[in-house]
Each structure stands twice: as structure tokens, then as C-alpha cells.
Design a protein around this motif. Structure first.
Motif, short mmCIF file in Angstrom:
data_model
loop_
_atom_site.label_atom_id
_atom_site.label_comp_id
_atom_site.label_asym_id
_atom_site.label_seq_id
_atom_site.Cartn_x
_atom_site.Cartn_y
_atom_site.Cartn_z
N ASP A 159 20.95 14.56 21.80
CA ASP A 159 21.83 13.41 21.62
C ASP A 159 23.24 13.72 22.10
O ASP A 159 23.89 12.91 22.77
CB ASP A 159 21.89 13.00 20.14
CG ASP A 159 20.91 11.89 19.82
OD1 ASP A 159 20.34 11.31 20.76
OD2 ASP A 159 20.72 11.60 18.63
N ALA A 160 23.74 14.91 21.74
CA ALA A 160 25.09 15.29 22.12
C ALA A 160 25.23 15.37 23.64
O ALA A 160 26.21 14.89 24.22
CB ALA A 160 25.45 16.64 21.49
N VAL A 161 24.22 15.96 24.29
CA VAL A 161 24.24 16.03 25.76
C VAL A 161 24.13 14.64 26.35
O VAL A 161 24.84 14.29 27.31
CB VAL A 161 23.09 16.93 26.27
CG1 VAL A 161 23.01 16.90 27.79
CG2 VAL A 161 23.27 18.36 25.78
N ASP A 184 18.20 9.41 34.33
CA ASP A 184 18.75 9.06 33.02
C ASP A 184 17.96 7.94 32.35
O ASP A 184 17.63 8.01 31.16
CB ASP A 184 20.21 8.63 33.17
CG ASP A 184 21.15 9.82 33.32
OD1 ASP A 184 20.66 10.96 33.19
OD2 ASP A 184 22.34 9.62 33.57
N GLU A 185 17.71 6.87 33.11
CA GLU A 185 17.04 5.71 32.50
C GLU A 185 15.64 6.07 32.02
O GLU A 185 15.25 5.71 30.90
CB GLU A 185 16.99 4.55 33.50
CG GLU A 185 18.33 3.92 33.76
CD GLU A 185 18.22 2.59 34.51
OE1 GLU A 185 19.21 1.85 34.50
OE2 GLU A 185 17.15 2.32 35.10
N CYS A 186 14.88 6.77 32.85
CA CYS A 186 13.53 7.14 32.44
C CYS A 186 13.57 8.15 31.29
O CYS A 186 12.71 8.13 30.40
CB CYS A 186 12.75 7.71 33.63
SG CYS A 186 12.36 6.46 34.89
N CYS A 187 14.59 9.01 31.30
CA CYS A 187 14.72 9.98 30.21
C CYS A 187 14.93 9.28 28.87
O CYS A 187 14.45 9.75 27.84
CB CYS A 187 15.88 10.92 30.50
SG CYS A 187 16.16 12.14 29.19
N SER A 188 15.64 8.15 28.89
CA SER A 188 15.86 7.43 27.64
C SER A 188 14.54 7.01 27.01
O SER A 188 14.40 6.99 25.78
CB SER A 188 16.75 6.20 27.88
OG SER A 188 16.06 5.21 28.63
N VAL A 189 13.56 6.69 27.85
CA VAL A 189 12.24 6.32 27.34
C VAL A 189 11.50 7.57 26.86
O VAL A 189 10.87 7.56 25.80
CB VAL A 189 11.42 5.59 28.42
CG1 VAL A 189 10.05 5.19 27.87
CG2 VAL A 189 12.17 4.37 28.94
N HIS A 190 11.56 8.65 27.63
CA HIS A 190 10.91 9.90 27.23
C HIS A 190 11.39 10.33 25.85
O HIS A 190 10.60 10.73 25.00
CB HIS A 190 11.24 11.01 28.24
CG HIS A 190 10.39 10.99 29.47
ND1 HIS A 190 9.44 11.95 29.74
CD2 HIS A 190 10.35 10.11 30.51
CE1 HIS A 190 8.86 11.68 30.89
NE2 HIS A 190 9.40 10.57 31.39
N ARG A 191 12.71 10.24 25.62
CA ARG A 191 13.26 10.68 24.34
C ARG A 191 12.73 9.83 23.19
O ARG A 191 12.53 10.33 22.08
CB ARG A 191 14.79 10.62 24.38
CG ARG A 191 15.41 11.62 25.35
CD ARG A 191 16.92 11.55 25.28
NE ARG A 191 17.39 11.84 23.94
CZ ARG A 191 18.30 11.12 23.30
NH1 ARG A 191 18.84 10.06 23.88
NH2 ARG A 191 18.68 11.44 22.08
N VAL A 217 16.85 19.51 15.14
CA VAL A 217 17.90 20.23 15.89
C VAL A 217 17.85 19.82 17.36
O VAL A 217 18.88 19.54 17.98
CB VAL A 217 17.72 21.76 15.74
CG1 VAL A 217 18.54 22.50 16.80
CG2 VAL A 217 18.15 22.21 14.35
N ASP A 218 16.65 19.77 17.91
CA ASP A 218 16.51 19.37 19.32
C ASP A 218 17.02 17.94 19.52
O ASP A 218 17.70 17.65 20.51
CB ASP A 218 15.04 19.48 19.74
CG ASP A 218 14.83 19.09 21.19
OD1 ASP A 218 15.05 19.94 22.07
OD2 ASP A 218 14.45 17.92 21.46
N ARG A 219 16.70 17.05 18.58
CA ARG A 219 17.16 15.66 18.70
C ARG A 219 18.68 15.59 18.67
O ARG A 219 19.30 14.89 19.49
CB ARG A 219 16.59 14.81 17.56
CG ARG A 219 16.92 13.33 17.67
CD ARG A 219 16.63 12.58 16.38
NE ARG A 219 17.57 12.94 15.32
CZ ARG A 219 18.79 12.42 15.19
NH1 ARG A 219 19.23 11.52 16.06
NH2 ARG A 219 19.59 12.81 14.21
#
Length: 646
Positions: free
Chosen positions: A295-297, A32-39, A289-291
Motif C-alpha cells: 500500500d505504501a509503495v 499499474d492499472e492491472c496491478c490494482s486488480v491483482h492486489r 505486513v505485505d499489504r
């Protein structure tokens, strides 16, 4: 569609347990934490999907799992595996590190700057290297070795490469061999299932001929990925491609609003866009749309007691430096649209995509996509005339109506007009631009890492060069870009226009201040003089890039001024009107980039009027300008060395 992960699987970036996200184009699982940076990096860097709460095409998930299990992460961390890296203090992040700055800095270096990827030996002709890599890719996709193909793609192999001898693309080869996971990987990197080979057959044709029916059906889905994703976002359904249904056009529950003059005007402008501008807008909406879906997920899966969502939210599409400032601003404004406004835009795009495929597109228009977005956007509250209160980055003037578009850097087998009028609507352009961005970022990182090598190379060339007499040169040159009192108009530049000046007032071309009767001069300065000035430019660029890496933004302006002085001195070595078009082009790139660099660096001034500055955007533009300057200087060294030795 996702399987339950084995407990032995760890985050590719920090080695934390139980990663729940995947980076599709990198072939890794992340926490999760690393994904926040990827996003926050954007889809052009990392395409993230949740492993359990996002619908997956089964073979796409299988492709990512295969890459992860076969060590794809070592591609992005190649140099970190060297024992010397440990000795030098370089290491990857660990689970205990803070997200900011520790994990974020590591992830940006790993994926955005490609700091740890294996580098090929530097060659003057980059196209030859890319061609060789693409030929290797062409041969490798007939096997099941996915990680080899990902490595080739990471080094610059082109997924849409058309083999001149074989007369087809890697996707044709993979489809003929029934390699569905290779086809998934190629598609992620921009391969077009609709491309015809020298016999007029597409990858879909070969998959069907070979009895690979699952692959053929999947390739058709990939062709319609953009419009399928938009339709699914609105109504939760996808077209039935097996039975010839390729589009679903949802209807608004309250259709009365769609009949407003505002909606009619917006739809008319949308229809009048050229195919290229329409496809750019469609791709930007796809990204939005992807964003929104991600975001919802994200919000639904986070443990808000342990993770502060506000610090990891992505409020609008991250800046893509491959795109023009105007386009980036338009992309960010999509986040302003409420649900009804955005749905209206999506429906209009789906309708027009279908019309363009099935009929002849209307003639092109110079309407700015930004104006269309403004027209569609519901304006219940009265905005100021010039709308100069942006919610996000102020990266371009809202009143700029000449939209600079981004040209695809990949070799395109068909024109975009053909893609939209004669074939299915795909995400080819999106993927091609993303692929080109990866290659561009690799070059930027290469610049940051090998400036010392460039200096060494220049010294070697200096020793080899003949000691010719220094040519007399006039100190005043038409390439001297001394800034005037007003900042240049930098509202619509894109990499498509990098070979011409992006900072001159008017039509964007470098003014020729030489007297009309001045004859073009074939005389070039001595190689030694050019090398000496280039060394000074390189040294100053090193200082600037070091400041960028260390976030010393207050050093940008003095560094840019020193670079501008060095560039001006180098340009003054050349005649006012060089005979060689190559010299003129390189000088234009050199001087216009130096002038634009100063303009970008001025945005860091605390007292600068206007909206708040986005330092990340400025830094990206500064690095790109530095790369363009170094590239132009090296071109001039190569040209003068070659000419003076002849």
C-alpha cells in the motif's frame, strides 16, 4: 535491486507499455492499472512487487525476469493463443479498456479462475495425474528451463513432492544441480528448504556440498522468510544468518505500554496457542505486513491526477476461500490495528517464534485467534458486548470461540509441530495453502467449463450400465436436509471439514435419524436412477454458475432451491443407513453442501438483517458449494455403477 526495464516490455495482461510491477508467482510484469486488480485478488492468487521501489533478493528478480522473457505469460493465456478463440470473440484486455469491468474481469478469469490454462484430459484419479506431473517436475528442475517447471506447477505438480524411488524432493535435485532460479521458483510454490531426504540431508546440505554457496545462503534466507520479513517491517534490518543470527526482536520505543495487563494477557494467550494455530496467525500477519508495505509503495508511485486511488485501494486482506470464515474475519481485522498495536503483535509473534524454535512449545489451547486479536487491539473506546459492528465482511460470529483451522492440502514431510519446535520458522504452510488453493480453483473452473462434458459422461455411463430393477426406496431419508426456520450456524467451516456437514447444529456431524435397530443396508439404487438425478443436479448447477458469471445475484436463491430439491430426490434413492462408508460420506457431502448453498444464497436477500453482505465472498462460497455438490454426485454415480456391475 531492480534493473531498468527495456521499453519493449509490455504488461502481460493488457499489453500496455512500461510495466512497473511484477507478479512473482505468475512470472509476469504488469502495469499499474492491472496491478490494482491483482492486489484486490490477494496474495494467494498473485504476489505483486514493484520493480523499482521494493527491495528484491537478486535471484528472485532474475527468476521472474527469466520467466517473463521466456514466455511464461503463454501458460496463463494458453487457449487465447488458439485462432479459434479470436473467432469466438474471446480476447485479452487492451490498454484502452476500462479497469472495471473490462480489465478486472479478464484478470480474474486469467488468474483466479484459470480459464485459459491448458487442461489435461479428465481422469477419475486426480492423485495419479498430480503424481505424474510431480515426477516430471522432479526431473525438470535439474535443468535451467524455468517455464517448463512453471507449466507443470500450474497443472498441479507439487513443489514439496517426495519422490518414493529417489527418496528426495525437487528442491533437493535443484540444489544438487546448483539451479538457483529453479530453487527460487520452487520456494515461491511452497518448497521447504528444511525438508530432509531419505539420507537425512536437506537442500541446504546439498548446495553446500556442491560448492553452490550463494544458493545455500539463499535457501537459509528462504527458511526464515516469514520472521525476516516481520523484523524488516519494524526496524529495517534482517538477521545475519551467515553468522548464526536468525532472529531480530525489535523493542518498542515506549515500552511502558507493553507492560499493561492487556498486553500481558494477549501475550499469554499467544504463547498458549498450538503450533498450528500460531503458524496460521503468523502467516496472516505476514500477509498483512505485505499489504501495508505494498500500500505504501502504491500510494507513493501513483499519478493521482490520472488514477483514482480510492477505487483501487485494498483496505484489508482479500478473502481467501481456502480459509474458514472465522479466519478470514480475523485476517481482515488486522487492518484495524494502528501502528503501535500492530507493532506489538509483530514483536510478540517474533518473540514466540524464537521461543518455539529454541525451546519446547507450551501445551495447546482452544483460545480463538480472534480473541487474541481483540485482546491485543487497543480498546480506548468502549465497544458493544458482542462487537457486532464489523468494519468489513461479516463472515463469522465474533463470539465463536471454536476456531476451525485449515489443514494443509499438500503432502507434508514434517508435522507443523516439528516445523516450529525442531526447525526454523518458515512460510511453508502459507505456500502450501496457496498452492492448494490454486489446485482448488482449477477444479472450480473446470467444473464451470466442463459441466456439459459431465452430462455427456453421465449419458455414456447410462448406456453402459446394466438395466437393473429399480430398488425400492423410502421417500423419507435421513439425508433429507429440508431447511428449518432458523439459519444454520455457519461461523467456523473450512475445507478441512468439507467431508463432514458444516451446517448441522451441534458437533457438525450428520445426524443419523434411522432407528437404532436398523441394520446397515448394502442395497443401492439403480445406476440409471442415480444418473438421471445427477443430470438434473448438473443442469441446475449450470444455471447457478451462469448466474454467478453474469452477476445475476437475484437468481441465486431460486437456483439453490432447485438444486436442493434435486439433491433431496437423489438422496432419497439411497437407504436410510447405507452399509458403505463411502456412500455415507458422499451423501453427507452432497446434502450438507446443498443445505449450506441455500444458506449462502439467502445472504443476497436485500432485506436480510445484519451487516452488509459482501457479494464477492458469497459468490466464492456459492461456487465452492456447487463444486462440492457436483463432486459428491459424481462419486455416487461412480460407486453405484461399480457396485451394480459387480
Amino acid at each position: 535491486m531492480s534493473k531498468r526495464l527495456r521499453s519493449s516490455e509490455v504488461c502481460a495482461d493488457c499489453s500496455g507499455p512500461d510495466p512497473s510491477w511484477a507478479s512473482v508467482n505468475r512470472g509476469t510484469f504488469i502495469c499499474d492499472e492491472c496491478c490494482s486488480v491483482h492486489r484486490s485478488l490477494g496474495r494467494h492468487i498473485s504476489q505483486v512487487r514493484h520493480l523499482k521501489h521494493t527491495p528484491w533478493p537478486p535471484t528472485l528478480l532474475q527468476m521472474v525476469e527469466t520467466l517473463y522473457n521466456n514466455g511464461a505469460n503463454s501458460i496463463w493465456e494458453h487457449s487465447l493463443l488458439d485462432p479459434a478463440s479470436i473467432m469466438s470473440g474471446r480476447r485479452k484486455a487492451n490498454p484502452q479498456d476500462k479497469v472495471h469491468p473490462n480489465k478486472a474481469e479478464f484478470i480474474r478469469a486469467k488468474y483466479q479462475m484459470l480459464a485459459f490454462v491448458h487442461r489435461l484430459p479428465c481422469r477419475d484419479d486426480d492423485s495419479v495425474t498430480a503424481k505424474d506431473l510431480s515426477k516430471q517436475l522432479h526431473s525438470s528442475v535439474r535443468t535451467g528451463n524455468l517455464e517448463t517447471c512453471l507449466r507443470l506447477l500450474s497443472l498441479g505438480a507439487q513443489a514439496n513432492f517426495f519422490h518414493p524411488e529417489k527418496g528426495n524432493t525437487p528442491l533437493h535435485v535443484a540444489s544438487k544441480a546448483g539451479q538457483i532460479l529453479q530453487a527460487e521458483l520452487l520456494a515461491v510454490y511452497g518448497a521447504d528448504p528444511g525438508t530432509q531426504d531419505s539420507s537425512g540431508k536437506t537442500p541446504v546440505d546439498y548446495a553446500r556440498q556442491g560448492g553452490h554457496h550463494e544458493l545455500a545462503e539463499r535457501l537459509v534466507e528462504i527458511q526464515y522468510e516469514l520472521t525476516d520479513r516481520l523484523a524488516f517491517y519494524l526496524c529495517g534490518r534482517k538477521p545475519d544468518h551467515k553468522n548464526g543470527q536468525h532472529f531480530i526482536i525489535p523493542q518498542m520505543a515506549d515500552s511502558s505500554l507493553d507492560l499493561s495487563e492487556l498486553a500481558k494477557a494477549a501475550k499469554k494467550k499467544l504463547q498458549s496457542l498450538s503450533n498450528h494455530l500460531f503458524e496460521e496467525l503468523a502467516m496472516d500477519v505476514y500477509d498483512e505486513v505485505d499489504r501495508r508495505e505494498t500500500d505504501a509503495v502504491w500510494l507513493a508511485t501513483q499519478n493521482h491526477s490520472t488514477l483514482v486511488t480510492e477505487t483501487t485501494v485494498v483496505p484489508f486482506l482479500p478473502v481467501n476461500p481456502e480459509y474458514s470464515s472465522t479466519r478470514n474475519q480475523g485476517r481482515q481485522k488486522l487492518a484495524r490495528f494502528n501502528a503501535h498495536e500492530f507493532a506489538t503483535l509483530v514483536i510478540d509473534i517474533l518473540s514466540d517464534a524464537k521461543r518455539r524454535q529454541q525451546g519446547s512449545p507450551l501445551s495447546g489451547s482452544k483460545d480463538n485467534v480472534e480473541l487474541i486479536l481483540k485482546t491485543i487491539s487497543n480498546q480506548h473506546s468502549v465497544e458493544s458486548q458482542d462487537n457486532d459492528q464489523p468494519d468489513y465482511d461479516s463472515v463469522a460470529s465474533d463470539e465463536d470461540t471454536d476456531l476451525e483451522t485449515t489443514a494443509s492440502k499438500a503432502n507434508r514431510q514434517k508435522s507443523l509441530d516439528s516445523d516450529l519446535s525442531d526447525g526454523p520458522v518458515t512460510v511453508q504452510e502459507f505456500m502450501e495453502v496457496k498452492n492448494a488453493l490454486v489446485a482448488s480453483e482449477a477444479k472450480i473452473q473446470q467444473l464451470m467449463k466442463v459441466n456439459n462434458n459431465l452430462s455427456d459422461e453421465l449419458r455414456i455411463m447410462q448406456k453402459k450400465a446394466s438395466r437393473l430393477e429399480k430398488q425400492n426406496s423410502t421417500p423419507e431419508s435421513d439425508y433429507d436436509n429440508t431447511p428449518n426456520d432458523t439459519d444454520p450456524d455457519d461461523t467456523g467451516s473450512s475445507r478441512k471439514g468439507r467431508q463432514r456437514s458444516m451446517v448441522w447444529q451441534g458437533d457438525g456431524s450428520v445426524p443419523d435419524t434411522a432407528e437404532p435397530h436398523t441394520a446397515p443396508s448394502p442395497i443401492l439404487p439403480s445406476t440409471e436412477d442415480v444418473i438421471r438425478k445427477t443430470e438434473q443436479i448438473t443442469k441446475n448447477i449450470q444455471e447457478l454458475l451462469r448466474a454467478a458469471q453474469e452477476n445475476k445475484h437475484d437468481s441465486y436463491i431460486p437456483c439453490s432451491e432447485r438444486i436442493h430439491v434435486a439433491v433431496t430426490e437423489m438422496a432419497a434413492l439411497f437407504p436410510k443407513k447405507p452399509k458403505s462408508d463411502t456412500v455415507r460420506t458422499s451423501l453427507r457431502l452432497l446434502t450438507s453442501s446443498a443445505y449450506r448453498l441455500q444458506s449462502e444464497c439467502k445472504k443476497t436477500l436485500p432485506g436480510d438483517p445484519g451487516p452488509p453482505t459482501d457479494i464477492q465472498l458469497v459468490t466464492q462460497q456459492v461456487i465452492q458449494c456447487a463444486y462440492d455438490i457436483a463432486k459428491a454426485a459424481k462419486q455416487l454415480v461412480t460407486i453405484t455403477t461399480k457396485e451394480n456391475n459387480n
